[in-house]
Design an enzyme around this catalytic site. Structure first.
Site, short mmCIF file in Angstrom:
data_model
loop_
_atom_site.label_atom_id
_atom_site.label_comp_id
_atom_site.label_asym_id
_atom_site.label_seq_id
_atom_site.Cartn_x
_atom_site.Cartn_y
_atom_site.Cartn_z
N HIS A 24 40.23 43.03 40.21
CA HIS A 24 41.18 42.53 39.21
C HIS A 24 40.86 43.08 37.83
O HIS A 24 39.94 43.88 37.64
CB HIS A 24 41.19 40.99 39.20
CG HIS A 24 39.89 40.32 38.92
ND1 HIS A 24 39.17 40.52 37.76
CD2 HIS A 24 39.14 39.44 39.65
CE1 HIS A 24 38.07 39.79 37.77
NE2 HIS A 24 38.02 39.13 38.92
N CYS A 28 33.72 39.14 42.47
CA CYS A 28 34.81 40.11 42.44
C CYS A 28 34.37 41.40 41.77
O CYS A 28 33.25 41.52 41.30
CB CYS A 28 36.02 39.52 41.71
SG CYS A 28 36.68 38.00 42.46
#
Length: 499
Positions: free
Chosen positions: A156, A164
């Site tokens: 992201h 992430c």
């Protein structure tokens, strides 16, 4: 009768794909009047990137493959050329990843995943609080076979991570657009290969005492496959192991993640090449190891950040391929630092007190090539660092039910695809295709559920516990092999998600 059924399934699979992409295009058009998630997700690639694609013999909507390297904090995008092989398009520096080297084991361990993952259109999120995102699909079939837990592990924007890979808003804008355009070109899913580091003999020797080494030697077969063939490996899982480019001897049998592997065959040409490369790498490791200090196994080390962003924290006027939010928590610090003033942060190459051996950052390359430096943070970027991201709340399962598959050659639907392209504001161009079985194509289209409702509205909640060490698998006995041709179907089995 069989051919008629195949044609029906092929037509139905295409119709589902085109309807999904057309719906996304219309959503983008409806939202393009001002800042918003639809406007972000439908933004065109820059003229510079389009020119780079063309200069490398690729088309804007040709298939892609993503490779991630934790220790180097780099993400690579490879695209297919006109000859069928893949070539490196760009290397993007990762702004932030969390955890340590090694695979993710359980919910809350803050580990970013390692292994082979498949991204379908339903995993693309244009409505993320981290600007844009796509779900890596953890846990995959291998992870589930080992009972590993977790969900909503993303690539992201922004520069904050809890399991992430954060890329900055500007970089995820381009990566998202590349993935979107590959789906427009007919690619039903693209592969993400996540590694602890570039799997060279030197790096393997540096980490030779790491308890994750059996797992890394296993996934290195997939790494070597791609290095040799410049094609994404076909990935299956059986006996709790990754198996690459294998075909069951009995076509009615399947690879089951937790069951014994059925008898299978692999094309002999690549099998020999992989064996030769493995032997050469092992000899190189044996020569390098006595001269290379062992990298300390770090625990509680909160991930990494590419040096180009560390340099920008030390000197806010330094150029970087993406802007930073007002506050960033660099690796090695227990607090965030303001990004508008010089920060006193740990320097790469300096060994922390109490540790021995070279710093991980001292042996990796910077990732600044071919990455455009933006002038400013996007005007529609969220203010500050959000605590969670909207993702998939309307029914998309945490793990995809399909793996890599491709569409059949273009046929009667060319005019529909051109119409969709015009809705996106893109010029008509030749649409590259990758061949696949009509039945597989239709099954993948149906099971992945390309409904627009799956593209919006769920949150990714960051976990917050400490790392747990995994039970390591045995090594894979069979070497991967080269597909019969550059256009051979690239597919992999994934067991249904746990209920």
């Amino acid at each position: 009768m069989t051919s008629g059924l195949g044609a029906f399934l092929r037509h139905r699979g295409r119709a589902v794909l085109f309807a999904s992409v057309a719906a996304l295009a219309l959503a983008g058009c409806n939202g393009s009047s001002g800042p918003g998630p639809n406007a972000r997700s439908m933004k065109r690639l820059s003229p510079e990137t389009v020119a780079l694609i063309q200069s490398k013999g690729m088309s804007q909507d040709s298939p892609l493959v993503v490779r991630i390297f934790k220790e180097e904090s780099e993400l690579e995008v490879w695209k297919q050329k006109s000859d069928g092989e893949y070539a490196l398009l760009k290397t993007y520096p990762i702004c932030r990843w969390s955890g340590e080297l090694g695979p993710k084991v359980k919910e809350g361990d803050r580990q970013a995943p390692e292994g082979f993952y498949t991204i379908t259109p339903g995993q693309m999120n244009p409505n993320s609080n981290y600007y844009l995102a796509f779900n890596m699909g953890f846990p995959n079939a291998y992870d589930r076979a080992w009972g590993r837990t977790g969900a909503n592990l993303m690539v992201h924007g922004d520069c904050s991570s809890s399991g992430c890979y954060a890329m900055t808003d500007e970089q995820i804008q381009e990566i998202f657009a590349l993935g979107r355009d590959s789906f427009m070109g007919g690619q039903r899913s693209f592969q993400v290969q996540a590694y602890p580091f570039r799997m060279t003999p030197k790096n393997m020797a540096r980490h030779r005492d790491n308890p994750n080494m059996p797992f890394w030697r296993m996934i290195k077969e997939g790494y070597d496959t791609f290095e040799i063939t410049k094609l994404p490996p076909k990935v299956d899982v059986c006996n709790k192991r990754y198996v690459f480019n294998a075909t069951p001897a009995d076509p009615t049998q399947r690879f089951e993640p937790s069951a014994a592997c059925p008898p299978y065959s692999v094309p002999p040409d690549l099998e020999q090449q992989i064996a030769e490369k493995r032997a050469a790498d092992d000899r190189a490791m044996a020569m390098i190891a006595p001269l290379t200090p062992v990298e300390p196994v770090k625990t509680g080390k909160d991930g990494g950040m590419n040096e180009v962003f560390l340099a920008k924290l030390r000197n806010p006027s330094a150029a970087a391929p993406g802007s930073l939010p007002p506050v960033v928590k660099p690796p090695g610090l227990d607090y965030g630092v303001a990004t508008n003033a010089p920060a006193d942060i740990p320097l790469p190459g300096v060994t922390p007190p109490g540790e021995s051996g070279p710093s991980a950052a001292a042996s990796v390359a910077l990732a600044t090539a071919d990455v455009p430096v933006p002038m400013a943070r996007p005007a529609d970027a969220p203010v500050g660092t959000p605590s969670e991201t909207q993702l998939f709340a309307r029914g998309l399962p945490a793990t995809p039910t399909t793996q890599v598959a491709a569409v059949a050659p273009e046929g009667d639907n060319s005019s529909l695809l051109s119409t969709v392209a015009r809705l996106l504001g893109r010029s008509d161009s030749a649409e590259p295709t990758v061949q696949g079985s009509p039945a597989v194509n239709a099954a993948n289209a149906a099971s992945s559920g390309f409904s627009l409702g799956r593209l919006f509205g769920q949150e990714e909640a960051p976990p917050a516990l400490t790392p747990a060490q995994a039970t390591l698998p045995a090594e894979v006995p069979a070497a991967p092999v080269r597909p019969a041709s550059a256009t051979e179907t690239l597919s992999a089995e994934v067991a249904p998600p746990a209920q």
